[in-house]
Design a protein around this motif. Structure first.
Motif, PDB file in Angstrom:
ATOM      1  N   LEU A 109       0.909  -1.083   0.038  1.00 32.20           N
ATOM      2  CA  LEU A 109       0.140  -0.130  -0.105  1.00 32.20           C
ATOM      3  C   LEU A 109       0.953   1.380   0.016  1.00 32.20           C
ATOM      4  O   LEU A 109       0.532   2.467  -0.285  1.00 32.20           O
ATOM      5  CB  LEU A 109      -0.960  -0.206   1.174  1.00 32.20           C
ATOM      6  CG  LEU A 109      -1.971  -1.040   1.217  1.00 32.20           C
ATOM      7  CD1 LEU A 109      -2.948  -0.929   2.488  1.00 32.20           C
ATOM      8  CD2 LEU A 109      -2.950  -0.653   0.070  1.00 32.20           C
ATOM      9  N   ASN A 110       2.216   1.127   0.364  1.00 32.37           N
ATOM     10  CA  ASN A 110       3.093   2.375   0.500  1.00 32.37           C
ATOM     11  C   ASN A 110       3.413   2.642  -1.095  1.00 32.37           C
ATOM     12  O   ASN A 110       4.295   3.577  -1.283  1.00 32.37           O
ATOM     13  CB  ASN A 110       4.228   2.019   1.336  1.00 32.37           C
ATOM     14  CG  ASN A 110       4.770   3.316   1.675  1.00 32.37           C
ATOM     15  OD1 ASN A 110       4.463   4.317   1.890  1.00 32.37           O
ATOM     16  ND2 ASN A 110       5.983   3.161   1.682  1.00 32.37           N
ATOM     17  N   ARG A 111       3.370   1.652  -1.862  1.00 27.00           N
ATOM     18  CA  ARG A 111       3.806   1.904  -3.266  1.00 27.00           C
ATOM     19  C   ARG A 111       3.003   2.831  -3.993  1.00 27.00           C
ATOM     20  O   ARG A 111       1.879   3.149  -3.550  1.00 27.00           O
ATOM     21  CB  ARG A 111       3.941   0.594  -4.089  1.00 27.00           C
ATOM     22  CG  ARG A 111       4.776  -0.590  -3.508  1.00 27.00           C
ATOM     23  CD  ARG A 111       4.780  -1.523  -4.320  1.00 27.00           C
ATOM     24  NE  ARG A 111       5.697  -1.453  -5.576  1.00 27.00           N
ATOM     25  CZ  ARG A 111       6.287  -2.156  -6.302  1.00 27.00           C
ATOM     26  NH1 ARG A 111       5.984  -3.510  -6.002  1.00 27.00           N
ATOM     27  NH2 ARG A 111       6.771  -1.804  -7.278  1.00 27.00           N
ATOM     28  N   GLU A 112       3.485   3.433  -5.193  1.00 26.67           N
ATOM     29  CA  GLU A 112       2.675   4.228  -6.012  1.00 26.67           C
ATOM     30  C   GLU A 112       1.639   3.575  -6.927  1.00 26.67           C
ATOM     31  O   GLU A 112       2.093   3.190  -7.779  1.00 26.67           O
ATOM     32  CB  GLU A 112       3.483   5.176  -6.857  1.00 26.67           C
ATOM     33  CG  GLU A 112       2.922   6.234  -7.149  1.00 26.67           C
ATOM     34  CD  GLU A 112       3.579   7.314  -7.874  1.00 26.67           C
ATOM     35  OE1 GLU A 112       4.103   7.205  -8.892  1.00 26.67           O
ATOM     36  OE2 GLU A 112       3.873   8.380  -7.381  1.00 26.67           O
ATOM     37  N   ALA A 115       1.824   4.146   8.764  1.00 29.27           N
ATOM     38  CA  ALA A 115       2.322   5.184   9.152  1.00 29.27           C
ATOM     39  C   ALA A 115       3.873   5.160   9.615  1.00 29.27           C
ATOM     40  O   ALA A 115       4.573   6.212   9.290  1.00 29.27           O
ATOM     41  CB  ALA A 115       1.728   5.510  10.350  1.00 29.27           C
ATOM     42  N   LEU A 155       6.094   3.276   7.599  1.00 26.43           N
ATOM     43  CA  LEU A 155       7.075   3.520   6.393  1.00 26.43           C
ATOM     44  C   LEU A 155       6.642   4.857   5.988  1.00 26.43           C
ATOM     45  O   LEU A 155       7.834   5.401   5.136  1.00 26.43           O
ATOM     46  CB  LEU A 155       6.131   2.483   5.572  1.00 26.43           C
ATOM     47  CG  LEU A 155       6.295   1.056   5.597  1.00 26.43           C
ATOM     48  CD1 LEU A 155       5.265   0.334   4.501  1.00 26.43           C
ATOM     49  CD2 LEU A 155       7.599   0.607   5.219  1.00 26.43           C
ATOM     50  N   GLN A 156       5.555   5.662   5.961  1.00 26.43           N
ATOM     51  CA  GLN A 156       5.702   6.854   5.425  1.00 26.43           C
ATOM     52  C   GLN A 156       6.562   7.877   6.219  1.00 26.43           C
ATOM     53  O   GLN A 156       6.576   8.979   5.866  1.00 26.43           O
ATOM     54  CB  GLN A 156       4.063   7.331   5.240  1.00 26.43           C
ATOM     55  CG  GLN A 156       3.713   6.682   4.118  1.00 26.43           C
ATOM     56  CD  GLN A 156       2.107   6.996   4.244  1.00 26.43           C
ATOM     57  OE1 GLN A 156       1.456   7.328   5.003  1.00 26.43           O
ATOM     58  NE2 GLN A 156       1.413   6.287   3.086  1.00 26.43           N
ATOM     59  N   ILE A 198       9.429   7.356   6.687  1.00 24.79           N
ATOM     60  CA  ILE A 198      10.921   6.967   6.536  1.00 24.79           C
ATOM     61  C   ILE A 198      11.250   8.300   5.525  1.00 24.79           C
ATOM     62  O   ILE A 198      10.557   8.292   4.467  1.00 24.79           O
ATOM     63  CB  ILE A 198      11.061   5.604   5.849  1.00 24.79           C
ATOM     64  CG1 ILE A 198      10.851   4.694   7.027  1.00 24.79           C
ATOM     65  CG2 ILE A 198      12.695   5.516   5.356  1.00 24.79           C
ATOM     66  CD1 ILE A 198      10.846   3.294   6.365  1.00 24.79           C
ATOM     67  N   PRO A 246      11.861  10.243   2.408  1.00 25.22           N
ATOM     68  CA  PRO A 246      12.156   9.745   0.934  1.00 25.22           C
ATOM     69  C   PRO A 246      13.578   9.904   0.331  1.00 25.22           C
ATOM     70  O   PRO A 246      14.034   9.378  -0.291  1.00 25.22           O
ATOM     71  CB  PRO A 246      11.170  10.681   0.348  1.00 25.22           C
ATOM     72  CG  PRO A 246      10.563  11.415   1.394  1.00 25.22           C
ATOM     73  CD  PRO A 246      11.103  11.394   2.594  1.00 25.22           C
ATOM     74  N   TYR A 304      15.761   6.994   0.149  1.00 27.04           N
ATOM     75  CA  TYR A 304      15.534   6.176  -0.966  1.00 27.04           C
ATOM     76  C   TYR A 304      16.118   6.740  -2.446  1.00 27.04           C
ATOM     77  O   TYR A 304      16.561   5.980  -3.117  1.00 27.04           O
ATOM     78  CB  TYR A 304      14.029   6.043  -1.120  1.00 27.04           C
ATOM     79  CG  TYR A 304      13.240   5.212  -0.168  1.00 27.04           C
ATOM     80  CD1 TYR A 304      13.526   3.627   0.060  1.00 27.04           C
ATOM     81  CD2 TYR A 304      12.696   5.704   0.823  1.00 27.04           C
ATOM     82  CE1 TYR A 304      13.218   2.887   0.869  1.00 27.04           C
ATOM     83  CE2 TYR A 304      12.045   4.730   1.907  1.00 27.04           C
ATOM     84  CZ  TYR A 304      12.275   3.259   1.733  1.00 27.04           C
ATOM     85  OH  TYR A 304      11.713   2.522   2.739  1.00 27.04           O
ATOM     86  N   GLU A 305      16.159   8.063  -2.375  1.00 23.02           N
ATOM     87  CA  GLU A 305      16.437   8.730  -3.559  1.00 23.02           C
ATOM     88  C   GLU A 305      17.711   8.494  -3.763  1.00 23.02           C
ATOM     89  O   GLU A 305      18.276   8.102  -4.850  1.00 23.02           O
ATOM     90  CB  GLU A 305      16.089  10.541  -3.466  1.00 23.02           C
ATOM     91  CG  GLU A 305      14.498  10.291  -3.809  1.00 23.02           C
ATOM     92  CD  GLU A 305      14.218  11.778  -3.349  1.00 23.02           C
ATOM     93  OE1 GLU A 305      14.844  12.632  -3.047  1.00 23.02           O
ATOM     94  OE2 GLU A 305      12.916  11.993  -3.210  1.00 23.02           O
ATOM     95  N   GLU A 331      18.742   5.148  -5.001  1.00 24.23           N
ATOM     96  CA  GLU A 331      18.361   4.742  -6.383  1.00 24.23           C
ATOM     97  C   GLU A 331      19.446   5.339  -7.140  1.00 24.23           C
ATOM     98  O   GLU A 331      19.890   4.975  -8.071  1.00 24.23           O
ATOM     99  CB  GLU A 331      17.056   5.784  -6.688  1.00 24.23           C
ATOM    100  CG  GLU A 331      16.488   5.463  -8.116  1.00 24.23           C
ATOM    101  CD  GLU A 331      15.288   6.235  -8.401  1.00 24.23           C
ATOM    102  OE1 GLU A 331      14.931   6.207  -9.856  1.00 24.23           O
ATOM    103  OE2 GLU A 331      14.978   7.288  -7.631  1.00 24.23           O
ATOM    104  N   GLY A 367      21.823   3.225  -7.544  1.00 25.58           N
ATOM    105  CA  GLY A 367      21.376   2.148  -8.356  1.00 25.58           C
ATOM    106  C   GLY A 367      21.652   0.736  -7.361  1.00 25.58           C
ATOM    107  O   GLY A 367      21.689  -0.300  -7.897  1.00 25.58           O
ATOM    108  N   ARG A 383      16.688  -3.499  -5.302  1.00 23.68           N
ATOM    109  CA  ARG A 383      15.282  -3.160  -4.346  1.00 23.68           C
ATOM    110  C   ARG A 383      15.541  -4.034  -3.155  1.00 23.68           C
ATOM    111  O   ARG A 383      15.235  -3.724  -2.010  1.00 23.68           O
ATOM    112  CB  ARG A 383      14.198  -3.318  -5.283  1.00 23.68           C
ATOM    113  CG  ARG A 383      13.611  -2.202  -6.133  1.00 23.68           C
ATOM    114  CD  ARG A 383      12.540  -2.454  -6.644  1.00 23.68           C
ATOM    115  NE  ARG A 383      12.402  -2.462  -7.881  1.00 23.68           N
ATOM    116  CZ  ARG A 383      11.237  -2.431  -8.786  1.00 23.68           C
ATOM    117  NH1 ARG A 383      10.311  -2.454  -8.096  1.00 23.68           N
ATOM    118  NH2 ARG A 383      11.388  -2.251  -9.903  1.00 23.68           N
ATOM    119  N   VAL A 431      17.634  -2.391  -0.852  1.00 23.98           N
ATOM    120  CA  VAL A 431      16.940  -1.426  -0.012  1.00 23.98           C
ATOM    121  C   VAL A 431      16.036  -1.558   0.802  1.00 23.98           C
ATOM    122  O   VAL A 431      15.894  -1.213   2.174  1.00 23.98           O
ATOM    123  CB  VAL A 431      16.293  -0.473  -1.292  1.00 23.98           C
ATOM    124  CG1 VAL A 431      15.401   0.492  -0.693  1.00 23.98           C
ATOM    125  CG2 VAL A 431      17.165   0.060  -1.997  1.00 23.98           C
TER     126      VAL A 431
END
Lengths: 358, 343
Positions: free
Chosen positions: B145-148, B227, B229-230, B232, B234, B237-238, B241, B244, B247, B250
Motif C-alpha cells: 500500500l506504500n507503493r505508488e 504510518a 513506512l511513510q 521514513i 524519502p 530512497y532517492e 536510487e 543504483g 530493491r 534497499v
C-alpha cells in the motif's frame, strides 16, 4: 494527512516502480497487483456474500450448491396439501417434460403430484427433476424479525447504550483531559502515570469482581451495567489531553483576565477548540459500544435488555438456526458501522495512526 | 482521501442550522452547570479546580476498574460459590494450587482442571500462529500500500474496514461461508473434492479461528506499519536510487531497520490482543469441537458465568494468572515504544 502521504509515497513508490529505459518488470510489480486483487476479493467477498444471501428465501438458502443471486424455488399451493409445495421440472421416462410439485422425498425417489391433478401421485428418481426457480428478493427476512422477535427491542437497546455511553464518555473524559492539560497541580504526574498505566487493563482480567461491583450497585440486567463501567476510558483521556496541550495558553490567560470562570474556560474555549479530537473519540466510542460483546454477555441475562450483538449471538446459537433471519439481522447490525466507515474513515485512520490505539 | 466537494452556500446554511440545533442542548446543559461550578470555584479557589475536573473520571475508573482489580485477589483466595465476599470462606492459595495440580504440565489430560490447561495450550498455539501471520501479512500489505499504486485509498479502505466490524458480525460472516452447505464447500465439490466439516475437525477449527481473527484485525496493524513506512525520509530512497542499489537490498538495509521500532510495537500489541482472544472464536466455533478452540478467556467466562455451578474463585484465580501475563507484555510494550521514541 492525505497530502503528506502522496508526497512521501511518491518518493518511495517512484523509486520502487522506476524502470530505467523501459527495463523489464520487477517481480514485485506483478506481485503487487496479484496480491491486491486477491486481497480485495478476500476482504469484500465474504461481506458481499452475506449481503446477497440475506435476500434469499429459506428454500433458496438451502440449495446446494448455492446460487449467486437470490433465486427462490417456486412453491405452489396444491389442493389437499396444507403447506405450499416446491415446483420441479421433471423429465419423464418417455422423454417428456412436466412441471410437478414434490410432496416428499424418500431416499432417491421423489413423490410428486401434478398441480392440475392432485389425486394421483407420481414417483420419479430425484436425478430426473430440477427445481424451477424465480428471481425473488425475500424482503420479509428484514421485516419479519421486526414484528416477531425482540429485534426492535435489541436495536433500541443498542442505540441507547451507544448514545448515552458516548455522551457520558465524552463529558467525563474531556473534563479529566482539561484538568490534566491546563493546570499545574500537585499529583498531576502521578495521575498521568496512572492513566497510562491502566491503559492496558482489559475487562477480561476483572470480569468476576466487576460483576460483583455491578451487582452491589443493583445494575445487573439494566443498560447502566453496560454503559457506566466503560465510560472512563484512559484512551479517551490520553487522546484528548494530548490535543489540548497544543492549544495556545494565551487564550486561557486572556479569558481569566476577563473574569471567566474555569468551567466557562472549559466549555466555551477549550471544548470548541478540541472538536477534532473529540470527534475522533466520539467515533471510537460509538464503535466500541456498538460492537461490545463480552461484558454485555456477562451482565445482561434477560432478553428484554439484550443489545443487538448479544441478541444476534443468542439467535445464531439456537438449536435450529433460522439463517434467513440471522443473515438479515447481521446486515442490519453492520449498517451503522458501514456508514461510519464510509463517511468518517479519514478521522478513524488518523486517530489510530496518531495514537496507536483502537 | 480528502473529498473535495464544492461547498454550496445552501448546504452551508443547512449545515449551520443543523449544528445550531445539535449544539443547543449542549449549550443549555453546560450553561446550567455554570452556576454550581462557579460556586465551587469560589469555595475552593482556582488551585483546587483540576481535582474537580478529574473527579468524575477517576470516580468511575476507581469503582469499575481499580476496586475490581483489588478484589480480584480477594476472590481468588476465597472459596464456595457465593458472589459476595463476606459469605466466602478464606482458602488461601487453594484455588491456585487446584489450577496448578497437574500430573505432567505437557499433558492437559493429566491435570485436575484440564479445561484450564487445555485453554492455555490452545491459547499458546493460537497466539504463536496468529501473531506470526498477522505481522507477516500486515507488513506485506503495508509495503504494497506504500507503493505508488492507482486507487490506493480504495485498497487501504478495503484492508481496513473489517477492523470496525463487531466480533459477532465477523464470526457470522465466516460461519455462513464455512457451514456444511456453505459456499466454500460448494467450491470444493465443484472442483471434485469432498466436503469438509470444518467445525467438526479440531485442526480445521483452529485454522479458521486463526484465519478469521487475522482477517478481522489485520487492517489495524497494517495502518500502524503504513504510518511507520511513510515516516521514513524519502531522500534515503532517492540516494539509494542514485547509487543504483538493488530493491531487495534497499528493503533489508533501509526499510526494515527504520521500520523495526514500529514492527516491535505491532508485535507486542498483537500479542496482547491475541492472548485475550475470545469474541470471534466464541461465536464462530463455540470453543469446539470439544475444547479444541477453547481459550483462556473463554475458560474464565464459562467457569465464572456460563457453567451451571458458577465458580467465581477459580475464574478469579485464572484471571489473575492472565493479568500477570498481560502485565509483563505491557511492560515489554512500554519498553518497545520508548525505544521507538528514542530511535
Amino acid at each position: 494527512m492525505a497530502d503528506t502521504q502522496t508526497v512521501s509515497g511518491r518518493g518511495i513508490g517512484g523509486m520502487l516502480t522506476a524502470r530505467r529505459g523501459g527495463a523489464s518488470w520487477h517481480w514485485t510489480d506483478i506481485f503487487t497487483y496479484v496480491y491486491l486483487t486477491l486481497g480485495v476479493c478476500l476482504m469484500f467477498g465474504p461481506v458481499l456474500w452475506l449481503a446477497l444471501s440475506s435476500f434469499k428465501t429459506p428454500a433458496g438458502l438451502q440449495e446446494f450448491p448455492p446460487t449467486l443471486l437470490p433465486l427462490g424455488q417456486i412453491e405452489i399451493q396444491v389442493d389437499g396439501y396444507e403447506k405450499p409445495l416446491p415446483l420441479y421440472k421433471v423429465t419423464m421416462e418417455d422423454g417428456s417434460v412436466r412441471e410437478l410439485a414434490q410432496v416428499r422425498r424418500i431416499g432417491i425417489i421423489a413423490q410428486m403430484v401434478d398441480p392440475a391433478d392432485p389425486e394421483t401421485s407420481i414417483k420419479v428418481p430425484i436425478a430426473s427433476r430440477e427445481p424451477i426457480r424465480e428471481f425473488r428478493v425475500a424482503w420479509e427476512n428484514y421485516t419479519k424479525p421486526l414484528e416477531r422477535f425482540n429485534f426492535l427491542n435489541y436495536l433500541n437497546n443498542s442505540v441507547i447504550v451507544t448514545v448515552v455511553a458516548t455522551i457520558v464518555t465524552l463529558l467525563i473524559n474531556s473534563m479529566a483531559a482539561f484538568g490534566l492539560a491546563i493546570y499545574e497541580f500537585k499529583g498531576r504526574n502521578a495521575v498521568m502515570l496512572f492513566v497510562i498505566g491502566t491503559l492496558m487493563i482489559p475487562i477480561t482480567i476483572i470480569l468476576v469482581p466487576a460483576y460483583l461491583v455491578v451487582t452491589q450497585l443493583n445494575m445487573v440486567n439494566t443498560l447502566w451495567a453496560v454503559i457506566l463501567p466503560g465510560a472512563a476510558t484512559p484512551t479517551g483521556v490520553f487522546l484528548l489531553r494530548q490535543y489540548m496541550l497544543t492549544l495556545p495558553r494565551d487564550l486561557i490567560e486572556a479569558a481569566r483576565m476577563d473574569k471567566a470562570s474555569e468551567w466557562a474556560i472549559y466549555w466555551r474555549i477549550v471544548l470548541p477548540l478540541s472538536l477534532p479530537a473529540i470527534a475522533v473519540l466520539a467515533i471510537f466510542s460509538v464503535m466500541w459500544r456498538w460492537n461490545d460483546f463480552l461484558w454485555p454477555l456477562v451482565v445482561l441475562n434477560r432478553s428484554e435488555v439484550y443489545t443487538l450483538q448479544i441478541g444476534l449471538n443468542a439467535f445464531q446459537g439456537e438449536l435450529d438456526v433460522q439463517w434467513h433471519y440471522v443473515l438479515a439481522m447481521t446486515v442490519v447490525t453492520l449498517i451503522p458501522v458501514a456508514l461510519v466507515f464510509a463517511f468518517l474513515q479519514r478521522f478513524i485512520t488518523t486517530g489510530i495512526a496518531s495514537t496507536g490505539m483502537k | 482521501m480528502a473529498h473535495e466537494t464544492p461547498v454550496h452556500s445552501d448546504d452551508l446554511s443547512l449545515g449551520d442550522r443543523l449544528n445550531a440545533v445539535a449544539a443547543w442542548p449542549v449549550r443549555v446543559l453546560f450553561g446550567l452547570l455554570d452556576t454550581p461550578f462557579r460556586a465551587l470555584q469560589r469555595l475552593l479557589g482556582i488551585g483546587r479546580m483540576p481535582y474537580i475536573f478529574l473527579l468524575p473520571n477517576l470516580a468511575f475508573f476507581g469503582i469499575f476498574v481499580i476496586v475490581p482489580l483489588i478484589i480480584n485477589f480477594a476472590f481468588s483466595v476465597t472459596g464456595g460459590d457465593e458472589l459476595f465476599l463476606s459469605e466466602r470462606p478464606y482458602v488461601g492459595g487453594e484455588q491456585y494450587s487446584y489450577l496448578a495440580d497437574c500430573g505432567s504440565y505437557l499433558d492437559p489430560q493429566s491435570c485436575r482442571e484440564d479445561r484450564f490447561w487445555r485453554g492455555i495450550y490452545n491459547t499458546v498455539v493460537f497466539v504463536f500462529f496468529q501473531v506470526a501471520f498477522m505481522v507477516l501479512f500486515s507488513l506485506v500489505t503495508a509495503l504494497i500500500l506504500n507503493r505508488e499504486i492507482r486507487g490506493r485509498g480504495f485498497f487501504r479502505a478495503a484492508f481496513f474496514f473489517p477492523v470496525l466490524l463487531s466480533p459477532v458480525v465477523v464470526a457470522l460472516i465466516w460461519k455462513w461461508i464455512l457451514l456444511r452447505d456453505g459456499v466454500l464447500n460448494a467450491g470444493l465439490t465443484s472442483i471434485g473434492l469432498d466436503r469438509i466439516l470444518f467445525f467438526v475437525d479440531p485442526t480445521w477449527s483452529m485454522f479458521w479461528a486463526i484465519f478469521v481473527s487475522i482477517w478481522a484485525h489485520m487492517g489495524f496493524y497494517t495502518l500502524i506499519l503504513l504510518a511507520g513506512l511513510q515516516a521514513i525520509p524519502p531522500d534515503l530512497y532517492e540516494a539509494a536510487e542514485m547509487d543504483g542499489t538493488r530493491r531487495e537490498r534497499v528493503f533489508w538495509r533501509i526499510t526494515l531497520p527504520l521500520l523495526w521500532p514500529n514492527l516491535l510495537v505491532v508485535v507486542v500489541l498483537a500479542l496482547i490482543k491475541a492472548v485475550q482472544i475470545f469474541d470471534e472464536v466464541f461465536v464462530l466455533t463455540g470453543g469446539g469441537p470439544g475444547t479444541a478452540t477453547q481459550f483462556i478467556v473463554q475458560y474464565i467466562y464459562t467457569t465464572g458465568f456460563a457453567n451451571q455451578v458458577q465458580n467465581f474463585g477459580l475464574a478469579a484465580a485464572a484471571s489473575v494468572v492472565l493479568g500477570v501475563v498481560l502485565f509483563v507484555l505491557t511492560l515489554v510494550q512500554l519498553a518497545a515504544s520508548r525505544r521507538k521514541e528514542d530511535g
